[in-house]
Design a protein around this motif. Structure first.
Motif, PDB file in Angstrom:
ATOM      1  N   GLY A  21       0.796  -1.207   0.000  1.00 46.05           N
ATOM      2  CA  GLY A  21       0.000   0.000   0.000  1.00 46.05           C
ATOM      3  C   GLY A  21       0.836   1.268   0.000  1.00 46.05           C
ATOM      4  O   GLY A  21       0.295   2.377   0.100  1.00 46.05           O
ATOM      5  N   VAL A  22       2.165   1.136  -0.120  1.00 42.11           N
ATOM      6  CA  VAL A  22       3.046   2.294  -0.203  1.00 42.11           C
ATOM      7  C   VAL A  22       3.221   2.663  -1.677  1.00 42.11           C
ATOM      8  O   VAL A  22       3.632   1.827  -2.490  1.00 42.11           O
ATOM      9  CB  VAL A  22       4.424   2.005   0.431  1.00 42.11           C
ATOM     10  N   ALA A  23       2.925   3.904  -2.032  1.00 42.44           N
ATOM     11  CA  ALA A  23       2.988   4.335  -3.424  1.00 42.44           C
ATOM     12  C   ALA A  23       4.416   4.283  -3.965  1.00 42.44           C
ATOM     13  O   ALA A  23       5.392   4.439  -3.213  1.00 42.44           O
ATOM     14  CB  ALA A  23       2.438   5.755  -3.562  1.00 42.44           C
ATOM     15  N   LYS A  24       4.526   4.078  -5.269  1.00 43.22           N
ATOM     16  CA  LYS A  24       5.846   4.018  -5.910  1.00 43.22           C
ATOM     17  C   LYS A  24       6.647   5.287  -5.633  1.00 43.22           C
ATOM     18  O   LYS A  24       7.849   5.229  -5.340  1.00 43.22           O
ATOM     19  CB  LYS A  24       5.682   3.841  -7.426  1.00 43.22           C
ATOM     20  N   GLU A  25       5.992   6.438  -5.760  1.00 39.78           N
ATOM     21  CA  GLU A  25       6.683   7.703  -5.542  1.00 39.78           C
ATOM     22  C   GLU A  25       7.232   7.788  -4.120  1.00 39.78           C
ATOM     23  O   GLU A  25       8.344   8.287  -3.896  1.00 39.78           O
ATOM     24  CB  GLU A  25       5.734   8.878  -5.801  1.00 39.78           C
ATOM     25  N   THR A  26       6.467   7.293  -3.159  1.00 38.18           N
ATOM     26  CA  THR A  26       6.909   7.310  -1.761  1.00 38.18           C
ATOM     27  C   THR A  26       8.109   6.397  -1.566  1.00 38.18           C
ATOM     28  O   THR A  26       9.061   6.747  -0.857  1.00 38.18           O
ATOM     29  CB  THR A  26       5.761   6.883  -0.834  1.00 38.18           C
ATOM     30  N   LEU A  27       8.084   5.222  -2.193  1.00 38.60           N
ATOM     31  CA  LEU A  27       9.220   4.305  -2.095  1.00 38.60           C
ATOM     32  C   LEU A  27      10.502   4.966  -2.608  1.00 38.60           C
ATOM     33  O   LEU A  27      11.575   4.823  -2.002  1.00 38.60           O
ATOM     34  CB  LEU A  27       8.930   3.027  -2.885  1.00 38.60           C
ATOM     35  N   ARG A  28      10.389   5.692  -3.712  1.00 36.38           N
ATOM     36  CA  ARG A  28      11.578   6.349  -4.278  1.00 36.38           C
ATOM     37  C   ARG A  28      12.074   7.476  -3.365  1.00 36.38           C
ATOM     38  O   ARG A  28      13.282   7.666  -3.193  1.00 36.38           O
ATOM     39  CB  ARG A  28      11.246   6.901  -5.669  1.00 36.38           C
ATOM     40  N   VAL A  29      11.132   8.219  -2.774  1.00 35.01           N
ATOM     41  CA  VAL A  29      11.519   9.291  -1.847  1.00 35.01           C
ATOM     42  C   VAL A  29      12.228   8.711  -0.636  1.00 35.01           C
ATOM     43  O   VAL A  29      13.275   9.223  -0.195  1.00 35.01           O
ATOM     44  CB  VAL A  29      10.284  10.115  -1.423  1.00 35.01           C
ATOM     45  N   TRP A  30      11.675   7.654  -0.060  1.00 32.03           N
ATOM     46  CA  TRP A  30      12.316   7.023   1.101  1.00 32.03           C
ATOM     47  C   TRP A  30      13.706   6.521   0.745  1.00 32.03           C
ATOM     48  O   TRP A  30      14.629   6.629   1.548  1.00 32.03           O
ATOM     49  CB  TRP A  30      11.452   5.863   1.599  1.00 32.03           C
ATOM     50  N   GLU A  31      13.841   5.962  -0.438  1.00 35.63           N
ATOM     51  CA  GLU A  31      15.139   5.445  -0.879  1.00 35.63           C
ATOM     52  C   GLU A  31      16.186   6.553  -0.894  1.00 35.63           C
ATOM     53  O   GLU A  31      17.318   6.360  -0.447  1.00 35.63           O
ATOM     54  CB  GLU A  31      14.985   4.826  -2.274  1.00 35.63           C
ATOM     55  N   ARG A  32      15.813   7.744  -1.394  1.00 30.21           N
ATOM     56  CA  ARG A  32      16.752   8.866  -1.463  1.00 30.21           C
ATOM     57  C   ARG A  32      16.979   9.500  -0.093  1.00 30.21           C
ATOM     58  O   ARG A  32      18.104   9.824   0.275  1.00 30.21           O
ATOM     59  CB  ARG A  32      16.218   9.936  -2.422  1.00 30.21           C
ATOM     60  N   ARG A  33      15.889   9.662   0.668  1.00 33.74           N
ATOM     61  CA  ARG A  33      15.979  10.444   1.906  1.00 33.74           C
ATOM     62  C   ARG A  33      16.465   9.626   3.084  1.00 33.74           C
ATOM     63  O   ARG A  33      17.227  10.120   3.926  1.00 33.74           O
ATOM     64  CB  ARG A  33      14.605  11.048   2.209  1.00 33.74           C
ATOM     65  N   TYR A  34      16.041   8.368   3.173  1.00 32.45           N
ATOM     66  CA  TYR A  34      16.340   7.557   4.358  1.00 32.45           C
ATOM     67  C   TYR A  34      17.237   6.357   4.062  1.00 32.45           C
ATOM     68  O   TYR A  34      17.508   5.565   4.962  1.00 32.45           O
ATOM     69  CB  TYR A  34      15.034   7.059   4.993  1.00 32.45           C
ATOM     70  N   ASP A  35      17.632   6.209   2.795  1.00 30.97           N
ATOM     71  CA  ASP A  35      18.489   5.097   2.387  1.00 30.97           C
ATOM     72  C   ASP A  35      17.813   3.734   2.630  1.00 30.97           C
ATOM     73  O   ASP A  35      18.469   2.726   2.866  1.00 30.97           O
ATOM     74  CB  ASP A  35      19.832   5.145   3.116  1.00 30.97           C
TER      75      ASP A  35
END
Length: 314
Positions: A21-35
């Motif tokens: 239920g986590v949006a693709k855009e959110t996954l990419r943001v977390w990847e950049r911001r929180y590693d």
């Protein structure tokens, strides 16, 4: 954790979005911001997420739905997140109205993949308790229990799907067997359209509401899930509905929940009432005044209130 789960192939970003239920855009943001997450890449450069990362993302999503901030949970280990999820689930779990029904036998049948036995046990409980009590005292808390178990990694995705399908089969059969409500000028029965907006794919809460409303004499028009907003409006008009009832799970973005409700209220005729239910945080924290927010246990009282208003002289 099952050995078979460890052997599962990595998931695409679309699979992860559907699963957690986590949006693709959110996954990419977390990847950049929180590693985190830290996906692998296929030969075409597309993201692939190992099972252990998907499992952690489930826990993260569950905790965010319960009010935790991404920055607080994404840096923690899966074990730490599981402990948090178990504590939060214990604190927030919906209690049945009656003394607690033993739900573990249903989960045990699910884990052992005894589908026929699970459906029989659910059907027997429904016959003994009646539809309303079954929904409120078995189906609703069992759904919460299974959701908590899935989020904590105690049951597999396919096992959650198995028990969901069994519940849907049993409850739809019960709804179909109910007699059609009789027309009575002294006791008007509302026509209720039940559905979810396009972003909401979960329909079990909607089905429980339909069962309670039908058992209470309402005429229910069920469209299923993910109905475009213009089609909801057109169906409500064409079916001469008095109420549009929507269900929102925790997987839907709260901002999208509010946007959908506002757009529907703008498009629907003023004489069609808007009801909403489900566990989405938007309904608990900042629901607009033009929407009646209901828990399942409040459906009967809400229908009684509608009938009183409908019976008043124009």
């Amino acid at each position: 954790m099952n050995t078979s789960e460890l052997a599962l192939p990595p998931c695409s970003i679309s699979d992860v979005e559907r699963d957690t239920g986590v949006a693709k855009e959110t996954l990419r943001v977390w990847e950049r911001r929180y590693d985190f997450p830290q996906p692998q890449r296929d030969p075409f450069g597309e993201r692939l997420y190992p099972f252990e990362q998907v499992q952690k993302l489930r826990l993260v999503k569950r905790l965010i739905d319960l009010g935790f901030r991404p920055g607080k949970v994404l840096g923690q280990s899966t074990q730490e997140l599981q402990q948090l999820a178990e504590q939060a689930a214990s604190a927030s779990r919906v209690r049945p109205r009656a003394p607690s029904t033993d739900l573990e036998p249903y989960v045990a049948l699910c884990r052992s993949h005894q589908t026929d036995a699970l459906r029989r046990k659910l059907s027997q409980a429904l016959l003994m308790m009646g539809l309303k009590s079954f929904v409120l005292d078995v189906m609703a808390p069992l759904t919460t229990l299974v959701g908590d178990a899935w989020a904590c990694g105690d049951i597999a995705v396919h096992e959650e799907h198995l028990i969901t399908e069994a519940l849907q089969t049993v409850i739809r059969s019960a709804i179909f067997s109910l007699p059609q409500p009789e027309e009575d000028a002294a006791m008007p029965q509302p026509r209720i359209l039940l559905t979810t907006p396009p972003q909401e794919k979960h329909g079990l809460g909607l089905l429980m509401a339909e069962a309670l409303m039908t058992a209470d004499g309402a005429h229910c028009v069920a469209l299923g899930t993910q109905t475009p907003l213009p089609d909801i409006v057109e169906a409500a008009r064409g079916q001469h509905c008095d109420i549009v009832a929507l269900s929102f799970s925790t997987t839907m973005n709260p901002r999208h929940v509010l946007d959908a409700l506002k757009e529907l209220r703008t498009r629907l005729p003023d004489d069609i009432v808007l009801w909403a239910g489900g566990a989405n945080p938007a309904l608990r924290r900042r629901a607009p005044g033009f929407v009646k927010v209901l828990a399942l246990a409040e459906v009967g009282a809400a229908l009684a209130g509608w009938r009183e208003q409908a019976a008043l002289p124009a």
